[in-house]
Design an enzyme around this catalytic site. Structure first.
Site, PDB file in Angstrom:
ATOM      1  N   HIS A  37       0.840  -1.195   0.000  1.00 16.56           N
ATOM      2  CA  HIS A  37       0.000   0.000   0.000  1.00 16.56           C
ATOM      3  C   HIS A  37       0.879   1.251   0.000  1.00 16.56           C
ATOM      4  CE1 HIS A  37      -2.400  -3.267   1.690  1.00 16.56           C
ATOM      5  NE2 HIS A  37      -3.474  -2.620   1.288  1.00 16.56           N
ATOM      6  N   HIS A 268      -3.855   3.115  -3.537  1.00 19.54           N
ATOM      7  CA  HIS A 268      -4.056   2.615  -2.166  1.00 19.54           C
ATOM      8  C   HIS A 268      -3.355   1.290  -1.929  1.00 19.54           C
ATOM      9  CE1 HIS A 268      -5.989   1.470   1.602  1.00 19.54           C
ATOM     10  NE2 HIS A 268      -6.216   0.302   1.046  1.00 19.54           N
ATOM     11  N   GLU A 415     -17.645  -3.162  24.614  1.00 23.24           N
ATOM     12  CA  GLU A 415     -16.867  -4.387  24.796  1.00 23.24           C
ATOM     13  C   GLU A 415     -15.635  -4.428  23.899  1.00 23.24           C
ATOM     14  OE1 GLU A 415     -21.150  -5.296  25.855  1.00 23.24           O
ATOM     15  OE2 GLU A 415     -20.120  -4.364  24.146  1.00 23.24           O
ATOM     16  N   HIS A 477     -28.794 -13.884  25.193  1.00 23.74           N
ATOM     17  CA  HIS A 477     -27.743 -13.702  26.185  1.00 23.74           C
ATOM     18  C   HIS A 477     -27.095 -15.024  26.609  1.00 23.74           C
ATOM     19  CE1 HIS A 477     -29.252  -9.693  26.246  1.00 23.74           C
ATOM     20  NE2 HIS A 477     -28.573  -9.323  27.319  1.00 23.74           N
TER      21      HIS A 477
END
Length: 671
Positions: A37, A268, A415, A477
């Site tokens: 890149h 890129h 999280e 859950h």
């Protein structure tokens, strides 16, 4: 350093040459590899040159100098930027041959920067958004260490180079929000604002006003021309004096210097081609062969290292004179005092005698009370589930803006960021982080957990509510496939303790394994103490052991983890009392530890009788342990919403069902 001093520190023309050295090393290395890149290193070369030449304090002769500035290339695909910089400033491992071998097996120049593989790389990056979030952890660690030891020993910045992709990833929002809330003023993000993505213009997929997003999160924000050296100097100097974390939006041209391709997404992720590079040499007046850097330009870059070495020497003098220098070194080493393990052994002995019955999440908190009293290295936290994960103890005061002496981070419902921030805390040094959420939400934290394993960071993940045993919250859950996913991850120890004794043992193992992250999968429901005999040995260290051995030979072996070990123990009683069959019960708190045992031990534990595995989770992985003739009792699909005892009955994860299967298997084996 103020703006005028910084501008006077270097001649603009020579800095342009220094930046072009970075550009051509990037072009040439990507071309040689026929892979990579080049666009980002070429576009950010001017910003990187000013940052390194005027501001950053690093010493390539001592890459792990504690008070160095941290530089994180969050846009890790642009790895030739950091490799070029490291070669130019003189890191010993970054020879010109390493640049020639970019992306080749065994080189120090892998496709994305890798921590511990290459000197001076502070964190592994490549998965976009991980770098900026890990850097938040580093900046937090800097504030926390400074609060403990003072600014004479701890006074450095964390610089991040991030691209559009980093800021589009959802984890970036978690990171930006947390850093702004905590006012991490020594965190400076340099955004490569080139308006280009792989598919084309960023306008294909986003209309986000990124500066406004950062401002809303409490950051100081500046927007500059990323190719104007004076503007870059002024912006960094201002950011260094801010009371907030800083974003500098650097409007750049991707592939800057490529005559016909700059500004295009084509630069890129592919080589520019020999013709384009040849034309660039003409356009930028760079008449040197590939990988050749003129002595005067190399010398200018080496001055960066000389300045860093001088700063490091000054710091060493302060360290030598500091009364708390020895304590600082001890903390930075991360070495736990023996008292931690002595007190954990006493804790196990006490609760063996008391036969304490508690949920393993509560047993974990009780063990943490012992651990956190015996050491100040541990830093706790939770993703807004402190009262459920039970990760805060009496010693761990909460961390807050301008209050960094605490030992507990309220990560919020973030999280993924929690995992990456803990990686940053660990990488910075001085802390052993642990953080909690529900096991099912390890899905959200997965990217950070994987990098903990890849970077060999001993982060501890306290993942509670580990099965259908959590009950009424239902299948959204209730983890089913998560243990299998985590166990499939290399260099990750997954512990699922059966009682308070195993929980304490697993905490000890997690703390001892400083190069392997750990997962503690813990129950919501109360579990009896199952250990039948006292022993000073940490039996969980073997990964699996015979918890109950019948008199004489075995008719069947019952393998289980966590809350299902109790079911196995009850099934063994039924088999003996009602069927006259002898069942051994094997607790398997950590497959990875068991796998590491020698073959003789594994054979002795598993035995030759038919085996049944019991775990309230997916079967995947269990067939290795039960063999072709074995059986599995567990989950075959998602859970349901109901009280836990009803769910165990509904999904037939019961002692009676296990005993019935065992009778059948034993009959087959005997026929």
């Amino acid at each position: 350093m103020n703006v005028s001093q910084a501008i006077a520190a270097s001649d603009a023309a020579s800095e342009r040459d220094m930046a072009n050295a970075v550009r051509f090393l990037a072009m040439d290395a990507v071309q040689a590899a026929n892979s990579g890149h080049p666009g980002m290193p070429m576009g950010m070369a001017d910003v990187a040159t000013v940052l390194f030449n005027r501001f950053i304090h690093i010493d390539p002769s001592m890459p792990d100098w504690p008070d160095r500035d941290r530089f994180v290339l969050s846009a890790g695909h642009g790895s030739m930027l950091i490799y070029a910089l490291h070669h130019l400033v003189g890191y010993s491992d970054m020879t010109i041959d390493q640049l020639r071998n970019f992306r080749q097996l065994g080189s120090k120049t892998p496709g994305h920067p890798e921590y511990s593989h290459t000197l001076g790389v502070e964190t592994t990056t490549g998965p976009l958004g991980q770098g900026i979030t890990t850097a938040v952890g580093m900046a937090l660690a800097e504030e926390m260490m400074a609060a403990r030891f003072g600014r004479k020993l701890v006074d450095h910045y964390t610089y991040v180079m991030a691209g559009d992709g980093c800021l589009q990833e959802g984890i970036s929002h978690e990171a930006i929000d947390l850093a702004g809330h905590l006012k991490l003023r020594k965190l400076i993000v340099l955004w490569d604002d080139n308006e280009i993505s792989i598919d084309g213009a960023t306008s294909l997929s986003t209309s986000m006003n990124q500066p406004m997003r950062f401002k809303a999160a409490g950051w100081d924000v500046q927007s500059i021309d990323g190719h104007d050296q004076d503007a870059i100097v002024a912006a960094i100097a201002k950011a260094r004096n801010s009371s907030k974390p800083s974003l500098i939006a650097c409007r750049t041209i991707i592939g800057k210097g490529a005559p016909t391709m700059q500004g295009s997404h084509k630069t890129h992720g592919a080589p520019l081609g020999k013709d384009e590079i040849a034309r660039a040499r003409i356009e930028l007046a760079w008449p040197y062969e590939a990988f050749v850097i003129p002595a005067e330009i190399k010398s200018a870059w080496e001055a960066v290292a000389a300045r860093g070495a001088a700063a490091r020497a000054e710091w060493q003098e302060r360290h030598a004179a500091a009364r708390n220098g020895t304590a600082f070194d001890r903390t930075l080493s991360g070495e736990l005092p023996d008292a931690v393990f002595r007190k954990l052994a006493a804790f196990r002995k006490e609760h063996l005698e008391k036969a304490t019955k508690v949920a393993t999440r509560q047993a974990s908190q009780m063990a943490l009370e012992v651990i956190n009293e015996a050491t100040t290295l541990t830093i706790g936290g939770s993703a807004d589930l402190t009262g459920s994960n039970l990760t805060q103890t009496s010693q761990t005061e909460s961390i807050a803006p301008k209050r960094f002496k605490g030992r507990y981070v309220h990560y919020g419902i973030r999280e993924h960021a929690m995992a990456a921030v803990m990686n940053g805390l660990s990488l910075h040094g001085g802390f052993i982080p642990y953080g909690g959420t529900f096991l099912v939400f390890s899905d959200y934290a997965r990217g950070g957990i994987r990098l903990s394993a890849l970077m060999e960071q001993g982060v501890v993940y306290v993942l509670t509510h580990d099965s259908i045993g959590l009950g009424e919250d239902g299948p959204t859950h209730q983890p089913v496939e998560h243990l299998a996913m985590l166990r499939a991850t290399p260099n990750l120890n997954v512990y699922r303790p059966a009682d308070i004794i195993e929980t304490a043992e697993c905490w000890e193992l997690a703390l001892r394994d400083r190069s392997t992250p750990s997962v503690l999968a813990l129950s919501r429901q109360g579990l009896p103490m199952l250990r039948e005999t006292g022993s000073a040995e940490n039996l969980s260290a073997r990964g699996a052991y015979v918890l109950h051995a019948p008199d004489g030979g075995r008719d069947v072996t019952l393998l289980a983890t966590g809350s299902e070990v109790e079911i196995a123990r009850e099934a063994a009683r039924i088999l003996m009392d009602q069927h006259g069959l002898s069942a051994a019960v094997v607790s398997m708190p950590c497959w990875e530890k068991f796998e590491a045992q020698d073959q003789a031990y594994r054979k002795d534990v598993l035995g030759t009788a038919p085996r049944i595995a019991i775990e309230a989770a997916a079967r995947m992985g269990w067939d290795r342990w039960i063999g072709e003739t074995g059986a599995f009792v567990g989950m075959e699909g998602f859970g349901a919403s109901a009280p836990a005892p009803e769910l165990y009955e509904h999904f037939t994860i019961t002692a009676d069902h296990v005993a019935g299967l065992a009778v059948t298997l034993a009959g087959r084996a005997g026929s």
